[in-house]
Design an enzyme around this catalytic site. Structure first.
Site, PDB file in Angstrom:
ATOM      1  CG  ASP A  87     -34.230   7.413   3.835  1.00  0.00           C
ATOM      2  OD1 ASP A  87     -33.540   8.296   3.288  1.00  0.00           O
ATOM      3  OD2 ASP A  87     -35.404   7.159   3.489  1.00  0.00           O
ATOM      4  CG  ASP A  98     -34.236  11.447   0.453  1.00  0.00           C
ATOM      5  OD1 ASP A  98     -33.806  10.649   1.295  1.00  0.00           O
ATOM      6  OD2 ASP A  98     -35.450  11.552   0.156  1.00  0.00           O
ATOM      7  CG  HIS A 160     -39.344  12.535  -3.096  1.00  0.00           C
ATOM      8  ND1 HIS A 160     -38.392  13.453  -2.745  1.00  0.00           N
ATOM      9  CD2 HIS A 160     -39.016  11.398  -2.431  1.00  0.00           C
ATOM     10  CE1 HIS A 160     -37.550  12.897  -1.885  1.00  0.00           C
ATOM     11  NE2 HIS A 160     -37.890  11.649  -1.679  1.00  0.00           N
ATOM     12  CG  HIS A 168     -41.609  14.425  -0.340  1.00  0.00           C
ATOM     13  ND1 HIS A 168     -41.915  13.168  -0.806  1.00  0.00           N
ATOM     14  CD2 HIS A 168     -40.731  14.243   0.670  1.00  0.00           C
ATOM     15  CE1 HIS A 168     -41.247  12.260  -0.086  1.00  0.00           C
ATOM     16  NE2 HIS A 168     -40.536  12.887   0.818  1.00  0.00           N
ATOM     17  CD  GLU A 193     -37.922   7.458  -1.180  1.00  0.00           C
ATOM     18  OE1 GLU A 193     -37.645   6.838  -0.145  1.00  0.00           O
ATOM     19  OE2 GLU A 193     -38.208   8.663  -1.195  1.00  0.00           O
ATOM     20  CD  GLU A 276     -34.480   8.299  -1.028  1.00  0.00           C
ATOM     21  OE1 GLU A 276     -34.381   7.917   0.153  1.00  0.00           O
ATOM     22  OE2 GLU A 276     -35.209   9.236  -1.395  1.00  0.00           O
TER      23      GLU A 276
HETATM   24 MN    MN Z   1     -36.896  10.232  -0.401  1.00  0.00          MN
HETATM   25 MN    MN Z   2     -34.973   8.989   1.914  1.00  0.00          MN
END
Ligand code: MN
Ligand code: MN
Length: 293
Positions: A87, A98, A160, A168, A193, A276
């Protein structure tokens, strides 16, 4: 809140770098390699490409769902059959991407159902994205795709919205239905995600995962603390990024200014896979910013 369209080229650049760093991490996830070396390589790649890591590379394994990054002393090596989440976050002047994927170390197929469930959940969610869509429509699609593989989504981990320097930004994208009454807005940047598990479908806090961030501005009394705050602001960081010796001791002493993150562990001891992407909400659809093609 929508991102100004003049800024989009910066978000797309950060997203491409994050996606390439994710793929690098996946390719390095081989038996016998240290987790620390994989994390260092991911973060070095992001910097070499002209971005900064938006958070330490998360390399959570097996029942660990999220928020583990290696400490500076971590000698743990990856083992054949480990289910590894890579990640990765990159940002350029606060434009954050992200993205994550899951790999079985050693290339076996023991965990294929879990890996596919997370990936299919992600694709099902992405397929619903358009301006004005109810977030719950994405959640229903994600939960359905994971359920079709006989698995559960993790209910208390969510996607998010993202805004400049804010990973976030306020709106959550649940991986299970009935948890959101919000809608997506054209021009918003959203991380979707799904996490799939063969366990209980929720998480609990484990040990410290070597990730910290400043709670607030620490003020100007301590020059080292001031400079460190200027460097990371309120984005997450880790001791691996702090020079060994006196500075790491200063970091330990600064604990009261820092929020520490525990590793999230699957509550039922289940294995966890994650997928994600960061996407841009379009009027009639979606642009997947972290997809390489
Ligand atoms: Mn994330
Ligand atoms: Mn992530």
């Amino acid at each position: 809140m929508p991102v100004p369209s003049a800024d989009l080229p910066r978000w797309r650049r950060a997203a491409r770098i994050a996606a390439e760093a994710r793929e690098l991490g996946l390719s390095l996830a081989t038996p016998g390699r240290r987790r620390r070396d994989v994390a260092d390589a991911i973060e070095a790649y992001i910097q070499k490409q002209g971005a900064e890591p938006a958070f330490p590379a998360n390399l959570s394994r097996n029942v660990e769902a999220a928020h583990y990054t290696p400490s500076p002393e971590d000698e743990v090596t990856l083992e054949d059959g480990d289910l590894l989440k890579v990640d990765v976050g990159a940002h350029i002047d606060g434009a954050v991407a992200d993205t994550a994927a899951t790999v079985e170390v050693g290339g076996g197929r023991r965990h294929e159902n879990l890996i596919r469930a997370a990936r299919e959940g992600l694709e099902a969610g992405i397929a619903r994205v358009r301006g004005g869509v109810a977030v719950n429509e994405l959640s229903i699609a994600i939960e359905g795709a994971i359920g079709r593989r006989g698995l559960k989504p993790i209910r208390d981990l969510t996607g998010h919205t993202i805004e400049t320097y804010l990973l976030h930004a306020g709106k959550s994208i649940p991986n299970a239905s009935g948890l959101s009454g919000e809608h997506l807005v054209e021009g918003e940047i959203v991380a979707i995600e799904p996490f799939a598990t063969n366990g209980a479908g929720s998480i609990e806090n484990g040990v410290f995962g070597n990730i910290v961030r400043f709670r607030t501005d620490p003020g100007g009394d301590d020059p080292w603390l001031r400079a460190t705050y200027e460097r990371f602001r309120t984005l997450p960081f880790t001791a691996r990024w702090i020079e060994a010796g006196a500075d790491r001791d200063r970091l330990r002493r600064a604990r009261r200014h820092l929020q520490t993150y525990p590793v999230f562990v699957e509550r039922g001891g289940g294995l966890v896979a994650q997928a994600e992407h960061t996407v841009l909400v379009r009027a009639g659809g979606v642009e997947v910013l972290t997809r390489l093609d």
